[in-house]
Design an enzyme around this catalytic site. Structure first.
Site, PDB file in Angstrom:
ATOM      1  N   SER A 146       0.979  -1.105   0.245  1.00 18.03           N
ATOM      2  CA  SER A 146      -0.081   0.025   0.005  1.00 18.03           C
ATOM      3  C   SER A 146       0.851   1.327  -0.094  1.00 18.03           C
ATOM      4  O   SER A 146       2.019   1.239   0.473  1.00 18.03           O
ATOM      5  CB  SER A 146      -0.768   0.007   1.204  1.00 18.03           C
ATOM      6  OG  SER A 146      -2.135   0.680   1.180  1.00 18.03           O
ATOM      7  N   PRO A 151      -8.501  -0.636  -5.810  1.00 15.50           N
ATOM      8  CA  PRO A 151      -8.025   0.596  -4.892  1.00 15.50           C
ATOM      9  C   PRO A 151      -8.820   0.782  -3.638  1.00 15.50           C
ATOM     10  O   PRO A 151     -10.169   0.695  -3.621  1.00 15.50           O
ATOM     11  CB  PRO A 151      -8.142   1.736  -5.916  1.00 15.50           C
ATOM     12  CG  PRO A 151      -9.127   1.198  -6.919  1.00 15.50           C
ATOM     13  CD  PRO A 151      -9.226  -0.353  -6.697  1.00 15.50           C
ATOM     14  N   GLY A 152      -8.057   1.217  -2.573  1.00 15.01           N
ATOM     15  CA  GLY A 152      -8.811   1.513  -1.461  1.00 15.01           C
ATOM     16  C   GLY A 152      -8.381   3.102  -1.066  1.00 15.01           C
ATOM     17  O   GLY A 152      -9.094   3.985  -1.294  1.00 15.01           O
ATOM     18  N   ARG A 153      -7.199   3.207  -0.578  1.00 14.46           N
ATOM     19  CA  ARG A 153      -6.635   4.288  -0.276  1.00 14.46           C
ATOM     20  C   ARG A 153      -7.037   5.534  -1.290  1.00 14.46           C
ATOM     21  O   ARG A 153      -7.038   6.623  -0.944  1.00 14.46           O
ATOM     22  CB  ARG A 153      -5.228   4.263   0.062  1.00 14.46           C
ATOM     23  CG  ARG A 153      -4.729   5.523   0.464  1.00 14.46           C
ATOM     24  CD  ARG A 153      -2.881   5.434   0.424  1.00 14.46           C
ATOM     25  NE  ARG A 153      -2.631   4.210   0.985  1.00 14.46           N
ATOM     26  CZ  ARG A 153      -2.355   4.010   2.465  1.00 14.46           C
ATOM     27  NH1 ARG A 153      -2.285   4.990   3.128  1.00 14.46           N
ATOM     28  NH2 ARG A 153      -1.938   2.875   3.023  1.00 14.46           N
ATOM     29  N   ARG A 210      -2.039   5.551  12.266  1.00 15.93           N
ATOM     30  CA  ARG A 210      -1.018   5.310  11.367  1.00 15.93           C
ATOM     31  C   ARG A 210       0.482   6.160  11.715  1.00 15.93           C
ATOM     32  O   ARG A 210       1.436   5.455  11.691  1.00 15.93           O
ATOM     33  CB  ARG A 210      -1.430   5.841   9.887  1.00 15.93           C
ATOM     34  CG  ARG A 210      -2.799   5.115   9.424  1.00 15.93           C
ATOM     35  CD  ARG A 210      -3.082   5.300   8.129  1.00 15.93           C
ATOM     36  NE  ARG A 210      -2.011   4.970   6.976  1.00 15.93           N
ATOM     37  CZ  ARG A 210      -0.989   5.937   6.293  1.00 15.93           C
ATOM     38  NH1 ARG A 210      -1.480   7.127   6.695  1.00 15.93           N
ATOM     39  NH2 ARG A 210      -0.232   5.663   5.770  1.00 15.93           N
ATOM     40  N   TYR A 232       3.057   3.009  11.957  1.00 18.07           N
ATOM     41  CA  TYR A 232       4.156   3.022  10.901  1.00 18.07           C
ATOM     42  C   TYR A 232       4.888   4.309  10.483  1.00 18.07           C
ATOM     43  O   TYR A 232       5.468   4.498   9.399  1.00 18.07           O
ATOM     44  CB  TYR A 232       3.893   1.947   9.803  1.00 18.07           C
ATOM     45  CG  TYR A 232       2.681   2.061   9.161  1.00 18.07           C
ATOM     46  CD1 TYR A 232       2.185   3.372   8.214  1.00 18.07           C
ATOM     47  CD2 TYR A 232       1.848   1.143   9.416  1.00 18.07           C
ATOM     48  CE1 TYR A 232       1.089   3.271   7.741  1.00 18.07           C
ATOM     49  CE2 TYR A 232       0.363   1.320   8.487  1.00 18.07           C
ATOM     50  CZ  TYR A 232       0.100   2.192   7.954  1.00 18.07           C
ATOM     51  OH  TYR A 232      -1.125   2.291   7.297  1.00 18.07           O
ATOM     52  N   CYS A 274      -3.038   8.564  26.948  1.00 14.38           N
ATOM     53  CA  CYS A 274      -2.074   8.442  28.057  1.00 14.38           C
ATOM     54  C   CYS A 274      -0.964   7.746  27.293  1.00 14.38           C
ATOM     55  O   CYS A 274      -0.714   6.456  27.858  1.00 14.38           O
ATOM     56  CB  CYS A 274      -2.512   7.912  29.093  1.00 14.38           C
ATOM     57  SG  CYS A 274      -3.869   8.672  29.766  1.00 14.38           S
ATOM     58  N   GLU A 275      -0.314   8.126  26.315  1.00 14.25           N
ATOM     59  CA  GLU A 275       1.062   7.377  25.576  1.00 14.25           C
ATOM     60  C   GLU A 275       1.975   8.626  25.135  1.00 14.25           C
ATOM     61  O   GLU A 275       1.443   9.453  24.374  1.00 14.25           O
ATOM     62  CB  GLU A 275       0.464   6.751  24.444  1.00 14.25           C
ATOM     63  CG  GLU A 275      -0.344   5.615  24.691  1.00 14.25           C
ATOM     64  CD  GLU A 275       0.393   4.317  25.063  1.00 14.25           C
ATOM     65  OE1 GLU A 275       1.596   4.172  24.374  1.00 14.25           O
ATOM     66  OE2 GLU A 275      -0.094   3.376  25.958  1.00 14.25           O
TER      67      GLU A 275
HETATM   68  C1  LIG Z   1      -5.333  -3.436   1.813  1.00 17.13           C
HETATM   69  C2  LIG Z   1      -5.553  -4.276   0.227  1.00 17.13           C
HETATM   70  C3  LIG Z   1      -5.935  -3.233  -0.787  1.00 17.13           C
HETATM   71  C4  LIG Z   1      -6.280  -1.984  -0.813  1.00 17.13           C
HETATM   72  O1  LIG Z   1      -4.970  -1.277  -0.855  1.00 17.13           O
HETATM   73  P1  LIG Z   1      -4.782   0.404  -0.986  1.00 17.13           P
HETATM   74  O2  LIG Z   1      -3.534   0.525  -0.462  1.00 17.13           O
HETATM   75  O3  LIG Z   1      -5.828   0.849   0.085  1.00 17.13           O
HETATM   76  O4  LIG Z   1      -5.289   0.389  -2.095  1.00 17.13           O
HETATM   77  C5  LIG Z   1      -6.432  -4.104  -1.963  1.00 17.13           C
HETATM   78  N1  LIG Z   1      -6.282  -5.489  -1.937  1.00 17.13           N
HETATM   79  C6  LIG Z   1      -5.903  -6.177  -0.792  1.00 17.13           C
HETATM   80  C7  LIG Z   1      -5.903  -7.647  -0.979  1.00 17.13           C
HETATM   81  C8  LIG Z   1      -5.740  -5.601   0.496  1.00 17.13           C
HETATM   82  O5  LIG Z   1      -4.894  -6.404   1.295  1.00 17.13           O
END
Ligand SMILES: *Cc1c(COP(=O)(O)O)cnc(C)c1O
Length: 450
Positions: free
Chosen positions: A216, A297-299, A340, A344, A371-372
């Site tokens: 990612s 795509p997610g992010r 996040r 990391y 409290c960290e």
């Molecule tokens: C996390 C994940 C995604 C999405 O990743 P992004 O960085 O958010 O685009 C897609 N496929 C799988 C299998 C994942 O584990």
């Protein structure tokens, strides 16, 4: 501390010294809905969905597969409805994520199920609602999905998650396709080939193709190129052995977005054009028909659309060695709504959202209220020296892996998520209440367990 258009959602702007998102003033949103607050720019979210869908379709034409939105980046019932209405698919990796998709009436034939340790109940549920495909991640799972599909009287379409042995240039915690990871079947060790053979001989599994997801927040193309090459090479080996071709190749997600000044969010069209060229030439080389290409795509969809609003509560100057000082600016959230940076070392930018300041910048650290000591949102940032309690700070690009990774540490209440568009705002995920937290506490009479 200037407004950086590259890290804010598309419909964000500074107007008369105040941040405005989707036509709504940040100060008014904070007053109406409270802080911390996740503000989603709804039109931006929808246009990013369409951006990826159109880029896949226009560059791959008849071999375009599905865009599966990675729901783990952020999902709620309302967001799942946006995804469904746009006509793309959704990727879920737990029973909980599947439940959200189903609550949104998401068409099951556009749901893809991931996970490296799906429970039998999760697999059985997925099969019974008729999901498009299950991405298999281990040898045990080949047996489990086959057996549960047989029990349901179905043949389940599956993909195999392959680890192509690629070192993606991103943080180790979000890098997923080198050899030493828990995900998938490695090509190098022969595990991938064994999994293919086992799947082919399972009576209730239909192997549609191969899947990989290399990590990612990736910006370099080499990782994607190498992974695509390795998977198509394996597809060619499959064709040679079984005299038929796999119909799908799912290349996962991981496309990077802008968090800091000067960063660039991946342009879907550029990425898909490059991928299409690569896939076509590799297929040519192996004399393969171009399979359906899917992506996840997610992010890249959720991330840039959302801004977190916090209210400043305290400031404190701390003397460092060498006579320098650092100003600690504490806001009303922190690691419970954005893990996040702690997890990391992710970096963010910040903007004073309620006014302009002409004060000079001062070496500051933006922290939360947990409290960290590690409860840090931004380790090092110049903030105007007059930032004071009551000011509203905006952290852009928090749409992915913010609310979805939120915790109740210190019994903090998970923030609300609101959607803004054209000057209107509405809650799509309400703020947790103390009653929500206390609802889990029970007083039970002891039962004898043997
Ligand atoms: C996390 C994940 C995604 C999405 O990743 P992004 O960085 O958010 O685009 C897609 N496929 C799988 C299998 C994942 O584990």
């Amino acid at each position: 501390m200037n407004f950086l258009p590259e890290v804010f959602s598309n419909n964000s702007a500074m107007v008369n010294g105040e941040l405005v998102i989707g036509g709504c003033k940040a100060t008014s949103l904070a007053k109406e809905f409270g802080t911390p607050l996740f503000v989603i720019d709804e039109n931006d979210f929808k246009s990013r969905i369409n951006g990826w869908k159109n880029a896949l379709n226009s560059n791959f034409g008849s071999s375009a597969g599905e865009v599966y939105y990675a729901s783990k980046s952020f999902v709620s019932v309302e967001v799942a409805k946006w995804i469904a209405e746009a006509g793309i698919g959704i990727d879920v990796c737990t029973g909980g994520e599947l439940a959200v998709a189903l609550a949104a009436n998401f068409p099951a034939n556009r749901i893809e199920v991931h996970g490296n340790n799906k429970s039998e109940a999760e697999i059985a549920k997925a099969i019974s609602v008729g999901v498009a495909k299950i991405v298999i991640d281990s040898m045990q799972e080949i047996e489990r999905v086959d057996r549960l599909a047989k029990a349901a009287g179905k043949v389940q379409n599956v993909l195999l998650r392959i680890t192509p042995g690629v070192e993606a240039h991103t943080h180790e915690a979000i890098s997923t396709a080198h050899e030493d990871v828990k995900f998938g079947f490695s090509i190098a060790s022969g595990a991938a080939w064994k999994a293919i053979i086992a799947t082919q001989s399972a009576s209730n599994l239909a192997l549609e193709g191969l899947h990989c997801h290399i990590g990612s927040q990736i910006f370099e193309n080499e990782g994607f190129i190498l992974a695509t090459q390795k998977l198509l090479e394996l597809s060619a080996k499959f064709r040679d052995e079984f005299k038929s071709e796999l119909s799908e190749l799912d290349l996962g997600g991981g496309y990077g977005i802008a968090y800091l000044a000067g960063d660039k969010t991946f342009d879907p069209n550029q990425v898909m054009a490059a991928l299409a060229e690569l896939v076509k030439s590799e297929c040519n080389r192996h004399n393969l028909k171009v399979p359906k290409i899917s992506i996840e795509p997610g992010r890249a969809i959720a991330g840039p659309t959302t801004t977190t609003l916090y209210e400043v509560g305290t400031t404190k100057d701390v003397e460092l060695e060498g006579g320098k000082t650092r100003r600690y600016i504490a806001v009303d959230g922190g690691m419970s709504d954005n893990i996040r940076p702690g997890l990391y070392g992710a970096k963010y930018s910040a903007l004073l959202a309620n006014r302009t300041s002409t004060s000079t910048g001062i070496n500051s650290r933006l922290v939360g209220k947990h409290c960290e000591t590690g409860d840090i949102i931004i380790r090092e940032i110049d903030l105007p020296s007059d930032v004071a309690p009551g000011d509203i700070l905006a952290i852009p690009a928090t749409g992915a892996y913010g609310r979805s990774m939120a915790s109740n540490y210190n019994h903090m209440l998970k923030p609300a998520v609101i959607s803004v568009a054209n000057g209107s705002a509405r809650t799509i995920l309400r703020r947790e209440s103390e009653a929500d937290l206390l609802a889990l506490d029970v007083v039970e009479a002891p039962r004898t367990i043997k």
